[in-house]
Design an enzyme around this catalytic site. Structure first.
Site, PDB file in Angstrom:
ATOM      1  N   HIS A 192       0.815  -1.215   0.000  1.00  0.00           N
ATOM      2  CA  HIS A 192       0.000   0.000   0.000  1.00  0.00           C
ATOM      3  C   HIS A 192       0.845   1.260   0.000  1.00  0.00           C
ATOM      4  CE1 HIS A 192      -3.834  -1.711  -0.318  1.00  0.00           C
ATOM      5  NE2 HIS A 192      -3.380  -2.713   0.395  1.00  0.00           N
ATOM      6  N   ARG A 298     -10.680   4.597  -2.740  1.00  0.00           N
ATOM      7  CA  ARG A 298     -10.354   3.718  -1.612  1.00  0.00           C
ATOM      8  C   ARG A 298     -10.834   4.361  -0.306  1.00  0.00           C
ATOM      9  NH1 ARG A 298      -5.459   2.428  -4.962  1.00  0.00           N
ATOM     10  NH2 ARG A 298      -5.277   0.157  -4.994  1.00  0.00           N
ATOM     11  N   ARG A 338     -15.478   2.452  -3.254  1.00  0.00           N
ATOM     12  CA  ARG A 338     -15.332   1.124  -2.659  1.00  0.00           C
ATOM     13  C   ARG A 338     -15.564   1.232  -1.162  1.00  0.00           C
ATOM     14  NH1 ARG A 338      -9.768  -1.982  -3.176  1.00  0.00           N
ATOM     15  NH2 ARG A 338      -9.083  -0.433  -1.668  1.00  0.00           N
ATOM     16  N   GLU A 436     -11.019 -10.130  -6.838  1.00  0.00           N
ATOM     17  CA  GLU A 436      -9.629 -10.160  -6.375  1.00  0.00           C
ATOM     18  C   GLU A 436      -9.314 -11.430  -5.587  1.00  0.00           C
ATOM     19  OE1 GLU A 436      -8.960  -6.475  -4.243  1.00  0.00           O
ATOM     20  OE2 GLU A 436     -10.924  -6.529  -3.310  1.00  0.00           O
ATOM     21  N   ASN A 459      -4.032  -6.533  -7.890  1.00  0.00           N
ATOM     22  CA  ASN A 459      -3.031  -6.546  -6.810  1.00  0.00           C
ATOM     23  C   ASN A 459      -3.282  -7.742  -5.898  1.00  0.00           C
ATOM     24  OD1 ASN A 459      -2.328  -4.075  -7.841  1.00  0.00           O
ATOM     25  ND2 ASN A 459      -3.449  -2.906  -6.305  1.00  0.00           N
ATOM     26  N   ARG A 470       1.810  -9.738  -1.548  1.00  0.00           N
ATOM     27  CA  ARG A 470       2.118  -8.608  -2.422  1.00  0.00           C
ATOM     28  C   ARG A 470       3.103  -7.623  -1.818  1.00  0.00           C
ATOM     29  NH1 ARG A 470      -3.734  -5.552  -2.550  1.00  0.00           N
ATOM     30  NH2 ARG A 470      -2.665  -3.573  -2.691  1.00  0.00           N
TER      31      ARG A 470
HETATM   32  C1  PEP Z   1      -6.421  -4.655  -5.826  1.00  0.00           C
HETATM   33  O1  PEP Z   1      -6.362  -5.535  -4.980  1.00  0.00           O
HETATM   34  O2  PEP Z   1      -5.981  -4.776  -6.990  1.00  0.00           O
HETATM   35  C2  PEP Z   1      -7.023  -3.359  -5.496  1.00  0.00           C
HETATM   36  C3  PEP Z   1      -7.208  -2.450  -6.418  1.00  0.00           C
HETATM   37  O3  PEP Z   1      -7.311  -3.131  -4.184  1.00  0.00           O
HETATM   38  P1  PEP Z   1      -6.202  -2.692  -3.110  1.00  0.00           P
HETATM   39  O4  PEP Z   1      -4.914  -2.493  -3.851  1.00  0.00           O
HETATM   40  O5  PEP Z   1      -6.684  -1.463  -2.463  1.00  0.00           O
HETATM   41  O6  PEP Z   1      -6.172  -3.876  -2.218  1.00  0.00           O
HETATM   42 MG    MG Z   2      -7.457  -5.315  -3.109  1.00  0.00          MG
END
Ligand code: PEP
Ligand code: MG
Length: 589
Positions: A192, A298, A338, A436, A459, A470
């Site tokens: 993040h 977000r 979201r 996701e 992601n 990640r």
């Molecule tokens: C993702 O997971 O690709 C996404 C856009 O959400 P975040 O990166 O906020 O988890």
């Molecule tokens: Mg995500």
């Protein structure tokens, strides 16, 4: 001169002095007995320290209000309250008066006592207060001892921030206009912090190993966020070349911003490019970058760095402003808000609990369904804002149909409540599911029956498909957007959307990758949503291609079959793009 390789986390180049961010070191505290009759002097010392700390916090709050439009000040306002807490202060004064211990020791004793009480409480909110207490204690001790914080902890001139790693909160707290780039020992391309750096338009390189030891504070660094490298002790000619690159990069953005709407293909086809935004974080000017809508808002960032859940009114105001702003991005522009996506590495004070495996825990839509009052409050705020723009509601981390059914029930209840109150809202508000989690992609055909759109969060989709965190640089090699398994899930999702006549976008950061983003466009997604700073680059690439080119690109990848490795597929993609766009390197600076 020495170049250290790392992960290309946020594109762009920066030249500037290193600022070594070390976090907080230990303060040496004297311990003594106050001579009889000198208690009043000691109490005065305490009083002065309290006043000085209050003033410091006041200054910090006004500076933050200036840099972040006031969204991130709550945490320090809470520290002010702790400082003024009569009980804590009374206890400290009592130690000085009755036990005749010096002010520093008394502060430590009070803090230790309060810490024990907070830690014993079952409520995670109070357990979280321990960190605030530490912070206030530290400020008081600094004032009492005259301890000067390591000068490198005060960012005063534009610099490249060198750190072990940064939490999202730390990243947000750093003054945007003084940060030229981020270079971190740890981290990854989709943590993040990386996303924040991109949203803020700040180049970043992570996974550099021991950059905090190798870089010297104040010495010039060259940071290449596009290729993932940091140069220490550069020669004057390397600095000159690099500065030219920084200038060329600026020109490219200006050049692209003046072209056709972002996402227009050479034959007039269109894959609109949208922006991902983090409320409360100073972002690059998304309109100037060419964003035609907001594909991912977000909302959890409204919760970050504050003590209490934002009220319905605070949320409503934020959503209303965002919806109003999104309308200015174009006639058809939409904004997907979201709902609270907490958990994993996005920990929110007061509501995040400790779980053994937070990435697989009670997060995102699961958290909201188990806390329906939080969910309903947010839905109310979003619905109320829906009359100010084309707002959609996006559910994060959906893994099965039951979650969509349960969410729909809560949404219907909230709508009925608003109706009863005579509050205006868009009854047809579109509802979307983030794809996701692999189970959502595999069963996308079933999920499509319950929603109006999909937004693919690559992601997380890649992380969960490859079982590769990640944010962990040691498994970054397994984080493979072009792995055949990932491609299969992408295909299944797009096919299910098409078959059910719903809209599908990609809002994961891979949408901004020159090779992979174009591949998603070729696979048939309707919109690509990304950090705004990447829009000019993608716009330029797409403007050089036609729909027939994209079909050919997709066919080249499909011909590779399931037996190919991610690297082989990536190589085919890159060769294809280079053949079609010979000056690719000039575009993808
Ligand atoms: C993702 O997971 O690709 C996404 C856009 O959400 P975040 O990166 O906020 O988890
Ligand atoms: Mg995500």
């Amino acid at each position: 001169m020495r170049t250290i390789a790392g992960l290309a986390t946020a594109r762009g180049f920066a030249v500037g002095p290193a600022f070594i961010y070390r976090g907080d070191g230990e303060i040496p505290v004297p311990q003594y007995v106050v001579e009889p009759g000198r208690e009043a002097d000691e109490l005065l010392r305490l009083q002065r320290a309290v006043t000085e700390t209050k003033n410091d916090l006041e200054k910090l709050i006004s500076a933050l209000k200036e840099h972040t439009k006031g969204k991130d000040v709550k945490i320090f306002e809470c520290h002010q309250m702790l400082l003024e807490d009569i009980v804590l202060l009374g206890e400290t004064e009592k130690y000085i008066r009755e036990d005749r211990i010096n002010a520093e020791t008394a502060v430590r004793r009070t803090a230790r006592h309060a810490r024990q009480q907070f830690e014993q409480m079952n409520d995670p909110y109070f357990r979280e207060r321990v960190r605030d207490l530490d912070d206030v204690e530290r400020r008081l001790l600094k004032s009492l001892t005259g301890f000067a914080e390591d000068p490198t902890c005060e960012l005063k001139t534009p610099s490249i921030v060198v750190a072990d790693d940064l939490t999202p909160s730390e990243t947000v707290r750093l003054p945007r206009d003084l940060v030229l780039g981020f270079a971190t020992n740890g981290g990854s391309t989709t943590s993040h912090v990386a996303l924040l750096a991109r949203a803020m338009g700040i180049p970043a390189v992570s996974g550099l190993g021991d950059i905090t030891v190798r870089a010297v504070a104040g010495e010039t660094l060259l940071l290449d966020g596009t290729n993932g490298a940091v140069t220490i002790f550069p020669t004057p000619s390397a600095v000159r070349d690099f500065s030219d690159l920084v200038e060329r990069q600026r020109e490219l953005v200006e050049d692209v911003a003046s072209g056709a709407p972002a996402g227009t293909l050479r034959d007039g086809g269109d894959i609109p490019l949208y922006a991902n935004v983090h409320p409360g974080v100073p972002v690059a000017d998304i309109k100037a970058q060419g964003a035609r809508g907001i594909g991912l808002y977000r909302s959890e960032y409204l919760w970050l760095n504050r003590e209490l859940e934002p009220t319905e009114e605070e949320q409503f105001e934020a959503y209303r402003d965002a919806a109003t702003f999104a309308k200015t991005l174009g006639e058809k522009s939409t904004i997907a808000i979201r709902v609270l996506d907490i958990g994993g590495d996005k920990l929110v004070r007061g509501i995040s609990t400790t779980e053994a495996n937070p990435f697989l825990g009670n997060r995102s839509i699961r958290y909201l369904l188990s806390n329906p009052e939080v969910f309903a409050k947010q839905l109310r705020a979003i619905l109320r804002a829906s009359v100010f723009g084309k707002v959609g509601i996006l559910y994060p981390m959906v893994s099965c149909v039951e979650e969509l059914v349960a969410a729909a029930k809560i949404l219907a209840d909230v709508k009925a409540q608003l109706d009863a109150e005579g509050v205006a809202f868009n009854r047809e508000i579109p509802v979307g599911a983030m794809i996701e989690v692999p189970s959502a992609a595999i069963n996308a055909g079933a999920l499509a029956k319950y929603v109006d759109f999909f937004s693919i969060g690559t992601n997380d989709l890649i992380q969960y498909t490859m079982a590769a965190d990640r944010g962990n640089e040691s498994v970054a090699h397994l984080y493979q957007p072009t792995n055949p398994a990932v491609l299969k899930l992408m295909r299944m999702t797009v096919d299910a959307a098409k078959k059910n006549g719903i809209f599908v976008s990609v809002c994961g950061e891979s949408a901004s990758d020159p090779i992979v983003g174009v591949l998603w466009a070729a696979m048939g997604v309707d919109v690509l949503s990304m950090s705004a700073t990447y829009i000019p680059l993608m716009a330029k690439l797409l403007s050089r291609l036609t729909r027939a080119d994209l079909d050919d690109y997709r066919a080249a990848v499909e011909a590779m079959g399931d037996g190919a490795t991610a690297a082989e597929i990536l190589a085919v993609c890159e060769n294809w793009l280079r053949a079609r766009i010979p000056d690719l390197d000039n575009i993808v600076l």
